[in-house]
Design an enzyme around this catalytic site. Structure first.
Site, PDB file in Angstrom:
ATOM      1  N   HIS A 198       1.287   5.278  -2.094  1.00 33.35           N
ATOM      2  CA  HIS A 198       1.754   6.607  -1.675  1.00 33.35           C
ATOM      3  C   HIS A 198       2.994   7.127  -2.390  1.00 33.35           C
ATOM      4  O   HIS A 198       3.095   8.316  -2.679  1.00 33.35           O
ATOM      5  CB  HIS A 198       2.047   6.608  -0.167  1.00 33.35           C
ATOM      6  CG  HIS A 198       0.807   6.570   0.689  1.00 33.35           C
ATOM      7  ND1 HIS A 198      -0.035   7.645   0.804  1.00 33.35           N
ATOM      8  CD2 HIS A 198       0.275   5.591   1.459  1.00 33.35           C
ATOM      9  CE1 HIS A 198      -1.040   7.342   1.615  1.00 33.35           C
ATOM     10  NE2 HIS A 198      -0.873   6.080   2.027  1.00 33.35           N
ATOM     11  N   SER A 228      -3.681   1.280  -4.642  1.00 28.34           N
ATOM     12  CA  SER A 228      -3.126   0.000  -4.195  1.00 28.34           C
ATOM     13  C   SER A 228      -4.207  -1.060  -3.995  1.00 28.34           C
ATOM     14  O   SER A 228      -3.936  -2.149  -3.521  1.00 28.34           O
ATOM     15  CB  SER A 228      -2.329   0.189  -2.890  1.00 28.34           C
ATOM     16  OG  SER A 228      -3.205   0.370  -1.798  1.00 28.34           O
ATOM     17  N   GLU A 251      -5.614   9.610   0.745  1.00 23.69           N
ATOM     18  CA  GLU A 251      -5.969   8.189   0.725  1.00 23.69           C
ATOM     19  C   GLU A 251      -6.989   7.835  -0.362  1.00 23.69           C
ATOM     20  O   GLU A 251      -6.845   6.813  -1.022  1.00 23.69           O
ATOM     21  CB  GLU A 251      -6.506   7.725   2.094  1.00 23.69           C
ATOM     22  CG  GLU A 251      -5.483   7.704   3.223  1.00 23.69           C
ATOM     23  CD  GLU A 251      -4.393   6.622   3.068  1.00 23.69           C
ATOM     24  OE1 GLU A 251      -4.506   5.764   2.183  1.00 23.69           O
ATOM     25  OE2 GLU A 251      -3.414   6.673   3.844  1.00 23.69           O
ATOM     26  N   HIS A 291       0.835  -1.208   0.000  1.00 29.57           N
ATOM     27  CA  HIS A 291       0.000   0.000   0.000  1.00 29.57           C
ATOM     28  C   HIS A 291       0.875   1.266   0.000  1.00 29.57           C
ATOM     29  O   HIS A 291       0.635   2.188  -0.766  1.00 29.57           O
ATOM     30  CB  HIS A 291      -0.924  -0.007   1.216  1.00 29.57           C
ATOM     31  CG  HIS A 291      -1.554   1.312   1.519  1.00 29.57           C
ATOM     32  ND1 HIS A 291      -2.555   1.865   0.742  1.00 29.57           N
ATOM     33  CD2 HIS A 291      -1.298   2.222   2.490  1.00 29.57           C
ATOM     34  CE1 HIS A 291      -2.893   3.047   1.242  1.00 29.57           C
ATOM     35  NE2 HIS A 291      -2.155   3.290   2.301  1.00 29.57           N
TER      36      HIS A 291
HETATM   37  C1  LIG Z   1      -3.539  10.762   9.048  1.00 30.24           C
HETATM   38  C2  LIG Z   1      -4.353   9.603   8.751  1.00 30.24           C
HETATM   39  O1  LIG Z   1      -5.105   9.172   9.845  1.00 30.24           O
HETATM   40  C3  LIG Z   1      -3.704   8.479   7.907  1.00 30.24           C
HETATM   41  O2  LIG Z   1      -4.716   7.678   7.375  1.00 30.24           O
HETATM   42  C4  LIG Z   1      -2.529   7.680   8.425  1.00 30.24           C
HETATM   43  C5  LIG Z   1      -2.670   6.994   9.756  1.00 30.24           C
HETATM   44  N1  LIG Z   1      -1.522   6.176  10.039  1.00 30.24           N
HETATM   45  C6  LIG Z   1      -0.766   5.597   9.051  1.00 30.24           C
HETATM   46  N2  LIG Z   1       0.258   4.756   9.372  1.00 30.24           N
HETATM   47  C7  LIG Z   1       0.965   4.168   8.408  1.00 30.24           C
HETATM   48  N3  LIG Z   1       1.958   3.339   8.736  1.00 30.24           N
HETATM   49  N4  LIG Z   1       0.711   4.385   7.097  1.00 30.24           N
HETATM   50  C8  LIG Z   1      -0.296   5.218   6.712  1.00 30.24           C
HETATM   51  O3  LIG Z   1      -0.504   5.407   5.492  1.00 30.24           O
HETATM   52  C9  LIG Z   1      -1.062   5.861   7.705  1.00 30.24           C
HETATM   53  N5  LIG Z   1      -2.068   6.758   7.414  1.00 30.24           N
HETATM   54  N1  LIG Z   2      -6.860  -1.323   2.548  1.00 25.15           N
HETATM   55  C1  LIG Z   2      -5.565  -0.976   1.982  1.00 25.15           C
HETATM   56  C2  LIG Z   2      -4.513  -0.912   3.075  1.00 25.15           C
HETATM   57  C3  LIG Z   2      -4.836   0.096   4.144  1.00 25.15           C
HETATM   58  C4  LIG Z   2      -5.499  -0.262   5.322  1.00 25.15           C
HETATM   59  C5  LIG Z   2      -5.783   0.704   6.285  1.00 25.15           C
HETATM   60  C6  LIG Z   2      -5.428   2.036   6.092  1.00 25.15           C
HETATM   61  O1  LIG Z   2      -5.698   2.995   7.027  1.00 25.15           O
HETATM   62  C7  LIG Z   2      -4.758   2.387   4.909  1.00 25.15           C
HETATM   63  C8  LIG Z   2      -4.489   1.422   3.970  1.00 25.15           C
HETATM   64  C9  LIG Z   2      -5.111  -1.966   0.902  1.00 25.15           C
HETATM   65  O2  LIG Z   2      -5.639  -3.044   0.843  1.00 25.15           O
HETATM   66  O3  LIG Z   2      -4.253  -1.661   0.120  1.00 25.15           O
HETATM   67 FE   LIG Z   3      -2.196   5.191   3.406  1.00 23.24          FE
END
Ligand SMILES: C[C@H](O)[C@H](O)[C@H]1CNc2nc(N)[nH]c(=O)c2N1
Ligand SMILES: N[C@@H](Cc1ccc(O)cc1)C(=O)O
Ligand SMILES: [Fe+2]
Length: 515
Positions: A350, A409, A390, A345
């Protein structure tokens, strides 16, 4: 200039404060996260609650240890600093006290005598008629004194009948109640708290829940992230065949869908990554190589993260152009969806856009806005992050394209997002920030940006209305976040900008002269 480095004592105090109230690794695992439905807004709320409770229990513990239920937060802070070791106990520190005198008579001179006996130096002394009933004078006195003597002084002043009140002010204006936030990229070592409830150990719906070997492997990779410190080289992971084939199957579907559904900025960088051999079938990109690539394009760098970080910690790192990325791989039985972020992901979703200058700046803007923000504002910022970084869509020559990482992703949701099923609304930070969401099914609503430039501009205008009473800026030369609250700091920035303008003017002149 007032940089965090020169304001050393304050920074030290704030850091100690953070360490003192710190929670080990995660908010949820040790604190029984109650929510069943996934929402990062609930996560943020829970985080604030745990922080408050932890702080309360640290204060209670210190009060019991000192056998004094009346200790204020600042005094606990001082007592803890003094208790560290012999040196810390006798270290001289500056402190501000407000004394409320019942009578002006001889009591002030007695107090000053006590200060002298305790080998303290008075740096500043101010008085004014007291507004407190029954008191004549309020005295503000600034002292330099050994910590242990200062504690002794406070105790004896409290016992004196001549005083109606004694207040220890926070060290060097740093309010112990104020939100701590990282000032230097190395402070991100303190910004890696996790929401652990979606880990395979805890989430019965996680595809790896029943797979012991998978859980071990995930833990092993997560532990590498836990021991990572600022400045360490990003560890290399030897991925196994299972992990590599999971990557390859997701990668192939993404490659097929991109030309039609991803935005141009994403496609451009994706091509570059393929040309450089970072993105290819048969090998999971190493974070180190990706970090170097990003750094060359936008100055973004990566640091390994052990799982889903809390919104506050995750957003804070963006202010420094640092992206905290997981390094483990989703379970092989579920290549197209996983309940927690994994490196597929992060890498496919990203990374490409973090190498785009305009998008990188948008990400950093959200990060900067999060520093020192209130809990309610963190909720709003993470909601905006959710519907842009996202799950964002954008317009391109009248066609809707995807730029959100969760779409790029996860191919099922990508097709859903661009189909005629969901509702699409124009991106407006103020209303987008209030839209509830969940992360268990496909989104029913998406927000469409006109362009990254437009999204950035709207975001900036909206952020200007937030509660923080000062502006912050990232200084890439020092890797510090500067608080723009002093004339000296602003003058420095102005002269830098002035110089840049001169370079710009010269460049225009030279181009013109060439025609
Ligand atoms: C800021 C927001 O809550 C966001 O979705 C964050 C939360 N924590 C995360 N932590 C990780 N490792 N990777 C991510 O993409 C995110 N996204
Ligand atoms: N659902 C995403 C992974 C993901 C899960 C939780 C999150 O907050 C962000 C990303 C994937 O399948 O690629
Ligand atoms: Fe993310």
């Amino acid at each position: 200039m007032k940089t965090p480095e020169s304001n050393n004592m304050g920074v030290h105090a704030a850091k100690k404060n953070r360490e003192m109230f710190a929670i080990k690794k995660s908010y949820s695992i040790e604190n029984g996260y109650p929510s069943r439905r996934r929402s990062l807004v609930d996560d943020a709320r829970f985080e604030s609650l745990v922080v408050r409770q932890t702080k309360q229990s640290v204060l209670e513990e210190a009060r019991q240890r000192c056998n004094d239920a009346g200790l204020t937060e600042e005094e606990v802070f001082l007592a803890n600093a003094a208790a560290e070791n012999k040196e810390a106990e006798t270290a001289v520190q500056r402190a501000g006290l407000v004394l409320r005198l019942r009578e002006s008579g001889g009591s002030l001179s007695r107090i000053l005598k006590t200060v002298e006996n305790l080998k303290g130096t008075v740096v500043q002394l101010e008085s004014r008629p007291s507004k407190t009933p029954g008191c004549q004078l309020d005295i503000l006195v600034t002292l330099d004194m050994a910590r242990s003597s200062l504690l002794q002084l406070l105790r004896s002043l409290r016992q004196s009948g001549a005083l109606a009140g004694v207040t220890l002010l926070s060290e060097n204006k740093v309010d112990a109640k104020e939100a701590w936030f990282p000032r230097h990229a190395r402070d991100l070592d303190n910004c890696n708290h996790l929401m652990t409830k979606y880990e395979p150990e805890l989430d019965m719906n996680h595809p790896g829940f029943a797979d012991k070997a998978y859980r071990e492997r995930r833990k092993q990779i997560a532990n590498i992230a836990f021991s990572y410190k600022y400045g360490d080289p990003i560890p290399h992971i030897d991925y196994n065949d299972d992990e590599i084939s999971t990557w390859t199957s997701v990668f192939k579907t993404v490659v097929d869908l991109l030309p039609k559904h991803a935005c141009a900025e994403y496609n451009r960088v994706f091509q570059l990554l393929q040309d450089e051999g970072i993105f290819r079938e048969g090998a999971i990109p190493q974070l180190k190589d990706m970090s170097d690539f990003l750094q060359r394009h936008t100055g973004f760098t990566l640091r390994p993260a052990a799982g889903l970080l809390t919104a506050r910690d995750f957003l804070a790192s963006l202010a420094f152009r640092v992206f905290q990325s997981t390094q483990y791989v989703r379970h092989p039985t579920s290549p197209f969806h996983t309940p927690e972020p994994d490196c597929i992901h992060e890498l496919l979703g990203h990374m490409p856009l973090l190498a785009d200058p305009s998008f990188a700046q948008f990400s950093q803007e959200i990060g900067l806005a999060s520093l020192g923000a209130s809990d309610a504002e963190i909720e709003k910022l993470s909601t905006v992050y959710w519907f842009t970084v996202e799950f964002g869509l954008c317009k391109e020559g009248g066609v809707v394209k995807a730029y959100g990482a969760g779409l790029l992703s996860a191919y099922g949701e990508l097709l859903h997002a661009v189909s005629d099923k969901p509702e699409r609304r124009p991106f407006e930070p103020a209303s987008t920030a209030l839209q509830p969401y969940q992360d268990q099914e496909y989104q029913p609503i998406y927000y469409v940006a006109e362009s990254f430039e437009d999204a950035k501009e709207k975001f900036r205008k909206w952020v200007a209305g937030m509660s923080r009473p000062y502006e912050v800026r990232f200084n890439p030369h020092t890797q510090c976040v500067e608080v723009l609250d002093s004339v000296a700091g602003l003058e420095n920035l102005m002269s830098q900008l002035h110089l840049e303008m001169m370079h710009l003017q010269n460049a225009v002149n030279k181009i013109k002269a060439g025609f």
